[in-house]
Design a protein around this motif. Structure first.
Motif, PDB file in Angstrom:
ATOM      1  N   PHE A 103     -38.718  67.810  53.455  1.00  0.00           N
ATOM      2  CA  PHE A 103     -37.774  67.024  52.648  1.00  0.00           C
ATOM      3  C   PHE A 103     -37.336  65.717  53.574  1.00  0.00           C
ATOM      4  CE2 PHE A 103     -33.434  65.849  50.963  1.00  0.00           C
ATOM      5  CZ  PHE A 103     -33.350  65.907  49.711  1.00  0.00           C
ATOM      6  N   PRO A 248     -30.349  66.248  55.197  1.00  0.00           N
ATOM      7  CA  PRO A 248     -30.989  67.407  55.413  1.00  0.00           C
ATOM      8  C   PRO A 248     -30.592  68.142  56.730  1.00  0.00           C
ATOM      9  CG  PRO A 248     -32.412  65.299  55.268  1.00  0.00           C
ATOM     10  CD  PRO A 248     -31.022  64.991  55.169  1.00  0.00           C
ATOM     11  N   LEU A 345     -29.915  70.139  50.097  1.00  0.00           N
ATOM     12  CA  LEU A 345     -30.922  69.266  49.834  1.00  0.00           C
ATOM     13  C   LEU A 345     -30.937  68.608  48.453  1.00  0.00           C
ATOM     14  CD1 LEU A 345     -34.154  71.036  51.456  1.00  0.00           C
ATOM     15  CD2 LEU A 345     -32.752  69.264  52.337  1.00  0.00           C
ATOM     16  N   SER A 349     -30.815  64.999  47.550  1.00  0.00           N
ATOM     17  CA  SER A 349     -31.540  64.169  46.421  1.00  0.00           C
ATOM     18  C   SER A 349     -30.820  63.205  45.659  1.00  0.00           C
ATOM     19  CB  SER A 349     -32.228  65.189  45.647  1.00  0.00           C
ATOM     20  OG  SER A 349     -33.066  64.502  44.609  1.00  0.00           O
ATOM     21  N   MET A 453     -39.865  65.485  48.715  1.00  0.00           N
ATOM     22  CA  MET A 453     -38.131  65.684  48.442  1.00  0.00           C
ATOM     23  C   MET A 453     -38.227  66.874  47.130  1.00  0.00           C
ATOM     24  SD  MET A 453     -36.369  62.047  48.901  1.00  0.00           S
ATOM     25  CE  MET A 453     -34.807  62.635  48.613  1.00  0.00           C
TER      26      MET A 453
END
Lengths: 653, 102
Positions: A103, A248, A345, A349, A453
Motif C-alpha cells: 500500500f 499506512p 488503509l 485511500s 493501493m
C-alpha cells in the motif's frame, strides 16, 4: 522449523540494513526489494503455521548471552520458540506488514524520504517478529524497545513539521513510563527465578518458588508495560496523537501490531498473572473500551475516530484476557488486526483521494468515487460492529461470553461499548461515504489509488470477512507447550467459555445491529436541525467527549507543569547554588593567581633582573678601564709594582 | 773610592728608570721598544754585577747572554708587529692601536 523461524525473523533485518544504507541507490528506491524480503518472511510464517497446525512442535532454541552471577550461576539466554500463539501472531504481523508495504508504494509515492520510510518499516517488522518469536522475556524486551524506537521514528517521519515530531516524542515517552513497570517485573524475575526463559519461569510458578506478593508485583509490572504499549486507560493519550504519522504506518503499527504487542505480552505471560492482577486487567480493559468509545463518537478527524476505536478494541482484548478468555482475546487480536488495518488503509485511500484532507466534515458521498475503498471499508465496519458471519462477531462474542461468566458487571460495560462501536463506525461511514458531498472541490478531485493501493484493501477486506472461520482455537492451542495455560486457567476453562456463547450471542448481535441502525438513522436520515435538537440535552457529554475527557489537559496540569516547574527549580538551583560555589572557587583561584603573579613579577623577576642589572653596571664601570691605551695600562702596572716595591722595602728595613 | 756593587746597582736603577720613562712617555712604538731594551739592559747590568760581587762564577753572565738573545728575538717580533701596525694605520702611535678596547 528452526531455520524457517530464523529466516522469518532475520529477513526484515537484512532488508533494513540494506535499505537503510543503500536504499536510495536500489532500483525504485528499494520498495520492491523490501516487499520481497517481507514476502520471504511471510512465506516462512505461513509454512510455520501449517507445521504448527499439523502438531509439529519446535523445541525452544536459545543461545547463552551471559551469566550475571559469574560461572555456575544461571545464564541469561536469548532464544526463539514457535507455538500456536506465535504462529498466529507471525501470520498477522507478516500479512499486515506485507500489505502495508504494498500500500505504501502508492501512498508514499514521491515522498522525499521514500527509501528511508521503507527501511524503518522493515526495522519495525523485525522488532515485532522478535517480540513474537522470543522464548524469553529478555529477548522479548529487546524487541519491545526496538518496536518503540521504530514506532517513534515512523510517527515522527515527517519530523520537519512540529506536530509529528511532538507526537513521536509523546508516544515514546508515554510508552516508556509503562516500560518502567516492565523493567521492574524483569528485575523481580531476575531476583526470584534467575532466568528469563518462559519455561523456567512457568516451572517456578508451578512449583511455588515464585509466588505471593512478588508474583503479583511482577504481574502488575508486566501489565504496566503492556498497558503502555497497548494504550490502555491512562496511557491511551499517545495513540490518537500518533496519527500524525503516515497513514499506512498507523495501519501497521497503531492498529494491527505494535499496540497488540501489549495484548500479546499479557497473553504470553498469562500463567504468571495472579487472580488479583487479572481482575485489574479486566477492569482496565472494560474502562478503556467504554471511555474510548465515547470519545470516538465526538471526533471529526477520520483517523482520530479510528485511533480511539483501536483503543476501545484493545480494551476489549484486555477485558478478554482479564476474564480468562485467553483464546478469545488473542482471536480478537488477530481479527481486529485485519479489519482495523483494512479501515486504516481505507482511510489512507480516502485521505490520499482528498489531497490529505482528514476532516470528515469536508467529505461525504465518496462511495461513488471510491467504490473499492467504500466496499472494503463497509466490510471492516460490519466486522468491527460484530455482525454475524463477519470475523469480528466470532471474536467479540467469545470475549463477551467470557466476561458474562466471570464478571457480569464488566460484561454489561462491554456490551455498551459494542453498541458505541457500531454507532461511531456507522457515523464515520455515513459522513465519509454516504450523503451529499460537503466540499465539492474535494469531491471532484477524488480518485481511487493505483493497484498497489487497491490490492491490499481487497485482500484485507476478504480477510476481515473470513478470518473468523479459521481454526483459530486449534492453532492457538496447537502444539501445547505447557506455557499457554500453566497458571490459573486450564484448557478446560477456555473451552468452557466457547460452549456458552449461545446465551450471549443474541445480545451481542443485538448490540451490533442496534448500534449500526441507530447510527445510520441519526446521521443519515435525520435532518441537521433535528440532529442538533437531539444533541442539545447531551451537550455536556458531547463537550467532554470531544475534548477527550481532558486527559491531555489533566496530564499537562498534573504532570507536565510540576515537572517543568521542578526542572526550572533545578535549573535555578544549578545556576545560583552550584554555579555560585563553583564561581566563588573560581574567583578565589583568580585572586590567588593575582597575588602569585605580583609575587612573581616583583620578587622573583626582581631578583633575576637585579643580578643582571648589577652585572651590567659593574661591566660599565670596568669597561671604562679598558680604554685601549697601552701606556695607561703600563702606567698602572708600573705604579702598582712601585707600590709593592715600597711596601717590600719598608718591611725589610 | 772603590767602585763596588752599589755603583752598579745605581747605574742599573737609573737605566731601568730611564727605560720606564721612555716606555710610558713616548707614543712612538719604536721609542717604546727602545725603552724596553733599556730596561732589559738594566737587568743585565744587575745580573753581571751580582755575579761579580756576590755569587762568583759565570751563572750571571750566562743569564745575560740569554737575555740578550731573547731581546734580539723580541726586537725582531716587535718590529714585525710595528711594521704591520704601520700598514694598517699609516703611523706607529701606540695610542691609536686601541681597537681591542672593551
Amino acid at each position: 522449523m528452526l531455520n524457517l523461524a530464523l529466516v522469518c525473523l532475520f529477513a526484515p533485518l537484512f532488508g533494513f540494513v540494506v535499505q537503510y544504507f543503500l536504499g536510495k541507490r536500489l532500483p525504485r528506491q528499494g520498495d520492491l526489494f523490501t516487499v520481497a524480503t517481507l514476502g520471504a518472511s511471510l512465506v516462512c510464517a505461513i509454512l510455520l503455521t501449517i507445521k504448527a497446525l499439523g502438531g509439529e512442535t519446535m523445541d525452544p532454541w536459545s543461545i547463552e548471552w551471559f551469566r550475571p552471577g559469574g560461572e555456575g550461576a544461571p545464564a541469561w539466554t536469548l532464544g526463539v520458540m514457535v507455538d500456536g500463539l506465535t504462529a498466529v501472531m507471525l501470520v498477522v504481523v507478516t500479512v499486515v506488514s506485507f500489505l502495508v508495504h504494498v500500500f505504501s508504494i502508492g501512498y508514499m509515492h514521491g515522498d522525499a524520504k521514500y527509501a528511508n520510510y521503507f527501511a524503518w518499516l522493515q526495522m519495525f517488522t523485525f522488532a515485532m517478529l522478535t517480540v513474537v518469536l522470543a522464548s524469553d522475556l529478555m529477548l522479548l524486551f529487546i524487541g519491545w524497545e526496538l518496536v518503540g524506537l521504530s514506532s517513534y521514528k515512523l510517527i515522527g517521519f515527517w519530523c520537519e513539521k512540529k506536530a509529528p515530531a511532538n507526537a513521536g516524542r509523546k508516544a515514546f515517552i508515554t510508552t516508556r513510563i509503562g516500560d518502567v513497570g516492565l523493567v521492574l517485573a524483569l528485575m523481580v524475575i531476575a531476583a526470584v527465578v534467575g532466568s528469563f526463559d518462559f519455561g523456567k519461569i512457568a516451572a517456578a510458578v508451578q512449583d511455588g518458588t515464585f509466588s505471593g506478593p512478588w508474583l503479583t508485583i511482577a504481574g502488575l509490572g508486566v501489565l504496566a508495560g503492556a498497558a503502555g504499549k497497548s494504550a490502555q486507560f491512562g496511557f491511551h493519550v499517545w495513540l490518537p496523537d500518533a496519527m500524525e504519522g503516515p497513514t499506512p504506518v498507523s495501519a501497521l503499527i497503531h492498529a494491527a501490531t505494535m499496540v497488540a504487542a501489549g495484548v500479546y505480552l499479557v497473553g504470553r505471560t498469562m500463567w504468571m498473572l495472579t487472580p488479583e492482577v487479572l481482575y485489574v486487567v479486566a477492569a482496565l480493559g472494560a474502562l478503556t473500551g467504554i471511555m474510548a468509545g465515547f470519545i470516538a463518537v465526538a471526533q471529526n478527524d477520520i483517523k482520530k475516530v479510528l485511533a480511539y476505536s483501536t483503543v476501545s478494541q484493545l480494551g476489549y482484548m484486555f477485558l478478554g484476557l482479564g476474564v480468562g478468555a485467553w483464546h478469545a482475546a488473542l482471536f480478537h487480536l488477530a481479527t481486529h488486526a485485519f479489519f482495523k488495518a483494512l479501515m486504516f488503509l481505507g482511510s489512507g485511500s480516502v485521505i490520499h483521494a482528498c489531497h490529505h484532507e482528514q476532516d470528515m466534515r469536508k467529505m461525504g458521498g465518496l462511495w461513488k468515487k471510491l467504490p473499492v475503498t467504500g466496499t472494503t471499508f463497509l466490510a471492516g465496519v460490519l466486522a468491527i460492529s460484530g455482525l454475524p458471519f463477519f470475523s469480528g462477531f466470532y471474536s467479540k462474542d467469545a470475549i463477551l461470553s467470557g466476561a458474562y461468566h466471570r464478571f457480569p458487571f464488566l460484561f454489561w460495560i462491554g456490551l455498551a461499548a459494542a453498541v458505541l462501536t457500531a454507532f461511531y463506525m456507522m457515523r464515520l461511514f455515513v459522513m465519509t461515504f454516504l450523503g451529499k458531498p460537503r466540499d465539492q472541490h474535494i469531491y471532484d478531485h477524488a480518485h481511487e489509488g493505483g493497484f498497489s493501493m487497491q490490492m491490499p484493501l481487497v485482500v484485507l477486506g476478504i480477510l476481515a470477512v473470513i478470518a473468523g472461520y479459521g481454526a483459530w482455537h486449534e492453532i492457538l492451542l496447537a502444539p501445547d507447550t505447557g506455557l499457554v495455560v500453566a497458571g490459573h486457567h486450564t484448557v478446560g476453562d477456555i473451552h468452557h467459555f466457547e460452549h456458552d456463547t449461545a446465551t450471549v450471542a443474541p445480545l451481542a448481535i443485538a448490540a451490533g445491529i442496534g448500534g449500526l441502525v441507530i447510527g445510520w438513522f441519526v446521521f443519515s436520515i435525520l435532518s441537521a436541525a433535528r440532529l442538533a435538537a437531539l444533541k442539545r440535552p447531551l451537550k455536556g457529554l458531547e463537550w467532554a467527549c470531544s475534548n477527550k475527557f481532558f486527559f491531555d489537559e489533566f496530564y499537562r496540569e498534573a504532570l507536565l507543569k510540576p515537572t517543568y516547574a521542578f526542572a526550572a527549580f533545578c535549573g535555578w538551583m544549578d545556576k545560583t547554588g552550584v554555579d555560585g560555589v563553583v564561581n566563588a572557587i573560581g574567583r578565589g583561584g583568580l585572586r590567588l593567581a593575582g597575588y602569585s603573579g605580583v609575587n612573581d613579577d616583583v620578587v622573583v623577576d626582581g631578583a633575576v633582573k637585579g643580578v643582571g642589572a648589577t652585572a651590567l653596571a659593574g661591566g660599565g664601570v670596568f669597561s671604562r678601564l679598558q680604554s685601549g691605551r697601552v701606556r695607561f695600562y703600563l702606567s698602572v702596572s708600573v705604579g702598582i709594582v712601585a707600590v709593592i716595591l715600597v711596601l717590600l722595602l719598608k718591611k725589610s728595613l | 773610592m772603590t767602585i763596588g756593587l752599589n755603583a752598579y746597582l745605581v747605574i742599573g736603577a737609573l737605566l731601568f728608570s730611564a727605560g720606564v720613562v721612555a716606555v710610558l712617555s713616548r707614543r712612538n712604538a719604536v721609542a717604546v721598544l727602545i725603552g724596553i731594551e733599556l730596561m732589559l739592559n738594566a737587568a743585565n747590568v744587575n745580573l753581571v754585577a751580582f755575579d761579580r760581587f756576590v755569587s762568583g762564577g759565570i751563572g750571571g753572565q750566562v743569564f745575560t747572554l740569554f737575555v740578550l738573545a731573547i731581546a734580539a728575538a723580541e726586537a725582531a717580533v716587535a718590529l714585525a708587529i710595528i711594521l704591520n701596525v704601520f700598514d694598517a694605520h699609516d703611523r706607529i702611535d701606540v695610542d691609536r692601536v686601541n681597537s681591542l678596547k672593551g
